[in-house]
Design a protein around this motif. Sequence first.
Motif, PDB file in Angstrom:
ATOM      1  N   HIS A 106      19.426  20.070   6.684  1.00  0.00           N
ATOM      2  CA  HIS A 106      18.727  18.873   6.199  1.00  0.00           C
ATOM      3  C   HIS A 106      17.253  19.129   5.910  1.00  0.00           C
ATOM      4  N   ASP A 123      21.094  12.570  10.902  1.00  0.00           N
ATOM      5  CA  ASP A 123      19.675  12.307  10.663  1.00  0.00           C
ATOM      6  C   ASP A 123      19.131  11.515  11.844  1.00  0.00           C
ATOM      7  N   HIS A 177      24.709  10.896   2.378  1.00  0.00           N
ATOM      8  CA  HIS A 177      25.712  11.176   3.413  1.00  0.00           C
ATOM      9  C   HIS A 177      27.078  10.580   3.102  1.00  0.00           C
TER      10      HIS A 177
HETATM   11 ZN   LIG Z   1      19.998  12.449   5.070  1.00  0.00          ZN
END
Ligand SMILES: [Zn+2]
Length: 288
Positions: free
Chosen positions: A242, A184, A55
């Motif tokens: 993701h 996330d 990220h």
């Molecule tokens: Zn991630």
Amino acid sequence: MKLTIHGYSTALYATWYYVEELGILFDAGDGVCANLLGKAGKIKHAFISHADRDHLTGLLQFNQLFAGLKPTIYYPKDSGSFPFLKDFFTKFDPHNTGTNWQEIEDKSIIATKNTIQVEAIENGHVVQPGLLKSLSFKVYETKQKLKSEFVNLQKDELIKIKKEHGDHFLTNVVKRNILSYSADTPIENYARYHNSEILIHEATFLTKNETNTKSWKNKHSSLDEVFKMVANINIDKLILGHFSSRYDQHEIDKEIKKHIQHYNIKIPVHRIPVGKAVKNILAQTPIN
Ligand SMILES: [Zn+2]
């Protein structure tokens, strides 16, 4: 406001989403600049959800190319990686100065424009009691809207009232949650994204069983859980990303379609294919 969102999001490798109209980047995994090219220079605000490397590694190149345009990089206040990065970049690219590094807290609200605010919300991806390590984000747009009792008045009458009583007498402030980005996180709270016009949500795994995998130290969502939530809240558009590269794309798409049918989902559902950057995600044909 119509939003032009570009993105890439494959678990472990890289995640980033850029919203053109807002000049906002959410996360900065590899390939941000390589994909956005000159558009990356329009990023004024980079909100980094947590310090996992997928990220943030795009920040090195972003800083090198665009520090001079004075962007701000926001990060969770207890993520020690960011002060290290700042220190490293300062030494590695000493002439590229201008980037503003700003730690943010849970429930911080950052006004990026007069009418746009970004709210940071702590999530349960990285759990270390008493420390803030991972965030989700919600974007709000505020507008002054003429009160219903005045909508039929002529312009000169409105001007007269405005002179007598001031701006705020005529209007109400309307605040809309135009975009939410889970980053996330495990699924924690259905209310969090209720009434988001666009929701970008992670779905690392296809099934809840797989979220207990020991080899993944931080907590993630699964596709079945995301759809269960989406079926129970009000949103206008869904972007899924993701996904783990362990899955074949056909397998992912088959599962998405299965859930759409099962829950009778009517809103457009988009997904970021494993290993691929997508330009203007919402202008692509949705999977349903
Ligand atoms: Zn991630």
